[in-house]
Scaffold this motif. Sequence first.
Motif, PDB file in Angstrom:
ATOM      1  N   HIS A 156      -0.951 125.237  67.214  1.00  0.00           N
ATOM      2  CA  HIS A 156       0.103 125.343  66.215  1.00  0.00           C
ATOM      3  C   HIS A 156       1.401 125.757  66.891  1.00  0.00           C
ATOM      4  CE1 HIS A 156       2.061 126.598  62.440  1.00  0.00           C
ATOM      5  NE2 HIS A 156       1.298 125.649  61.947  1.00  0.00           N
ATOM      6  N   LEU A 200       3.845 127.278  65.833  1.00  0.00           N
ATOM      7  CA  LEU A 200       4.293 128.634  65.491  1.00  0.00           C
ATOM      8  C   LEU A 200       3.327 129.688  66.013  1.00  0.00           C
ATOM      9  CD1 LEU A 200       5.633 128.094  61.865  1.00  0.00           C
ATOM     10  CD2 LEU A 200       6.866 128.021  64.029  1.00  0.00           C
ATOM     11  N   LEU A 241       0.124 113.674  63.915  1.00  0.00           N
ATOM     12  CA  LEU A 241       0.304 114.975  63.267  1.00  0.00           C
ATOM     13  C   LEU A 241       0.137 114.860  61.764  1.00  0.00           C
ATOM     14  CD1 LEU A 241       3.187 116.513  65.347  1.00  0.00           C
ATOM     15  CD2 LEU A 241       0.801 117.155  65.294  1.00  0.00           C
ATOM     16  N   LEU A 242       0.495 113.693  61.209  1.00  0.00           N
ATOM     17  CA  LEU A 242       0.287 113.512  59.771  1.00  0.00           C
ATOM     18  C   LEU A 242      -1.211 113.501  59.473  1.00  0.00           C
ATOM     19  CD1 LEU A 242       2.966 110.872  58.709  1.00  0.00           C
ATOM     20  CD2 LEU A 242       2.819 113.270  58.051  1.00  0.00           C
ATOM     21  N   GLY A 298      -2.078 117.527  61.654  1.00  0.00           N
ATOM     22  CA  GLY A 298      -1.227 118.664  61.989  1.00  0.00           C
ATOM     23  C   GLY A 298      -0.398 119.195  60.842  1.00  0.00           C
ATOM     24  N   ARG A 299      -0.813 118.880  59.591  1.00  0.00           N
ATOM     25  CA  ARG A 299       0.058 119.256  58.479  1.00  0.00           C
ATOM     26  C   ARG A 299      -0.082 120.733  58.144  1.00  0.00           C
ATOM     27  NH1 ARG A 299      -0.513 115.430  53.612  1.00  0.00           N
ATOM     28  NH2 ARG A 299       1.589 116.166  53.243  1.00  0.00           N
ATOM     29  N   GLY A 300       1.047 121.326  57.774  1.00  0.00           N
ATOM     30  CA  GLY A 300       1.046 122.729  57.385  1.00  0.00           C
ATOM     31  C   GLY A 300       0.546 122.867  55.955  1.00  0.00           C
ATOM     32  N   GLY A 301       0.413 124.117  55.513  1.00  0.00           N
ATOM     33  CA  GLY A 301      -0.024 124.353  54.149  1.00  0.00           C
ATOM     34  C   GLY A 301       1.134 124.255  53.182  1.00  0.00           C
ATOM     35  N   LYS A 302       0.805 124.135  51.904  1.00  0.00           N
ATOM     36  CA  LYS A 302       1.854 124.148  50.883  1.00  0.00           C
ATOM     37  C   LYS A 302       2.399 125.559  50.735  1.00  0.00           C
ATOM     38  CE  LYS A 302       0.927 120.260  47.911  1.00  0.00           C
ATOM     39  NZ  LYS A 302       0.203 119.751  46.769  1.00  0.00           N
ATOM     40  N   ILE A 303       3.639 125.640  50.217  1.00  0.00           N
ATOM     41  CA  ILE A 303       4.186 126.972  49.970  1.00  0.00           C
ATOM     42  C   ILE A 303       3.382 127.608  48.841  1.00  0.00           C
ATOM     43  CG2 ILE A 303       6.275 128.264  49.505  1.00  0.00           C
ATOM     44  CD1 ILE A 303       7.804 125.614  49.776  1.00  0.00           C
ATOM     45  N   GLN A 304       2.968 128.839  49.075  1.00  0.00           N
ATOM     46  CA  GLN A 304       2.242 129.527  48.019  1.00  0.00           C
ATOM     47  C   GLN A 304       2.772 130.936  47.861  1.00  0.00           C
ATOM     48  OE1 GLN A 304      -1.652 128.949  49.448  1.00  0.00           O
ATOM     49  NE2 GLN A 304      -2.037 127.161  48.171  1.00  0.00           N
ATOM     50  N   GLY A 305       2.690 131.457  46.700  1.00  0.00           N
ATOM     51  CA  GLY A 305       3.229 132.786  46.435  1.00  0.00           C
ATOM     52  C   GLY A 305       2.363 133.884  47.001  1.00  0.00           C
TER      53      GLY A 305
END
Lengths: 330, 324
Positions: free
Chosen positions: A272, A274, A319-320, A323-330
């Motif tokens: 990753h 990051l 990467l598609l 390598g995809r990141g997660g959705k924004i979550q609260g």
Amino acid sequence: MVRHVLSPQGPAAAVLKRVDRPVLVAFCFILALIFAGSAYFPQVLTATYLLQQLQIASFLGVLATGAMLVILLGHIDLSIPWTFTGAAIVATALAGIEGTGPLALAAVPAGLAFGALVGLANGLGVAYLRAPSMIWTLGMNALILGISVFYTGGFAPTGAPTEFMRAASVGRAVLDIPNAIYVWVILGVTAVFILKLTPLGRYIYAIGNRETATYLSGVRTRLVLVFCFVWAGTCSAVGGMLLAGYANQAYQAMGDPYLLPTIAAVVLGGTHILGGRGTYSGTVMGVVLLTLLSSMLSVMQMQEAGRQIIYGGVIIVMLLVYGRGGKIQG
Amino acid sequence: MSGLLLHLRQNYGAVLAITIFVILFVVFLSLHPRGPSVYVMTTASNTGAALAFVAMGQTLPVLTGGLDLSIGSILALCNALASEVVNGSPERVALGVVLVLLTGLACGLINGIVVVYGRIQPIIATLASGAVYTGLALLIRPIPGGEIDDVLSEAMTYETFGVIPTSLLLIVAVVLLIWVPFKNSVLGRGVYAAGSSEVAAYMSGVRVDRSKLAAYSLAGLFAAIGGLFLGFQTFSGDALIGVPYTLNSIAAVVIGGTSLYGGIGGVIGSIFGAYILRTINGVMFFAGAPPLAQPLFEGIILLGAVALAALRVVRIRNRLEVMD
């Protein structure tokens, strides 16, 4: 580390569970490349061709071994190109025009020390000054470029690699396998040892996940940061000296074409960007994949334009896939 | 008065950049053998204009907490395209300019889509898309050349009313017509919100996706203006002209006071960041520094600027503040 959970049951699923998805996808892609290539050119399937590719891959592999540890921390080392070039210039300058000067014995240690020193400066800036690694290492890169241009007068550096550097790069000591591959293997095994079997390795993953938490757990995180940058600088230096041995000279900007493939190889291997997760086997896959891809494209006599487009396209598509990141979550 | 002070404190980075630029520029003018004249001002303004546009573009993704490593490639693609389409009859030239700007916008939008909907990290996504754009630029212009309308080029690189450098007016126009309205729009506020805390912005109902798409698209548009302007300066196109611009734009953004972590900064600082980088070259040239030492000084100054910005760690009492 987060493992991808695969749903199917059975013995095949058990194997799949142990191999993470990036490694698997990249491996399948490599096989597809080799078979597709062999349809055009049968010699692709020969040991000679594959060994030659591995030899070329070992330059990128050595660099990626260094870059991976820094990326696992969540940082990035953009000083790779000129650490690479600088070490090659230092080593060949000490070796002299024939590669047999009076200081030739000091050539390789001096090159390694140069790389480690640059890494130390990178690490101190990032860990203690808290400068963003992206811009700090970029400045470092500019500084070494400046020193190299000033020192060489902008001309091609004189000097040749020593016999040892040549042998390490193109010689075949054991089993008729290029020595450069052994150099990569040694560094790779060391990296795996550090990451898997030492506390330092666990700290590296932990810092990549959350430095504050790691620090509060009593880890001296700044030393870990410095170590990884020194390691990366040393790997860059090894790569530079290997290429100098291969090309039989050092030349200005010889490291420039390596920066982006190095980062791409590490990320394609599932590390990753990051920080915090990634496996070394993935990095190996990424390196081999990119080397084979660019080799295939040049075998097909593809123009530079087409090569760039396919190169970039493949990275995005792969990467598609995984390598995809997660959705924004609260 | 206190409002002004607050404003200054909030834009500390940009104010510092402007101060450094003014000092540097005064030194530059005093060293320049021809002193302050319209010609010298125009040259100085033109020299930094392309980097200033690219740096403005880079600022937007950085403000969202991202990055655009394809921005130099977009500049080169637009430059190459301009050398094909921005020539001939006035109508054709006008159409060509629009086409180039739309191309830049489209490249930026593609970046945005890959980052927002593809959910790939911006660094690596734009690294890859940059390779694609470089490839396209090479397809259009395998070797440097082509032609760009010289009437338009001269109009853009000379002075307006005989005193004001047109490139300066162009920068001001882009700031006033694109940046200021954008910054004050819902989309623009969303860019800052997304960079400060994406999760908090999302939970507060900010359309983070739209703001990010807009940020990357505008970055492409600004890069296109930069590529077009480079074409005005050289009357030709070059597919590999963008290579140094990507990393220089990041340096300009940082020197201009925008945080690489997102949420703080703006394009005004980046413009001055770009001109600081360019003025340093001019100062060293006229100060008689050996040309070979120039890259060395550039490196030292870049590192020095970053170290200076990093000195805030000295003031920090709790080490945890600088982590994450």
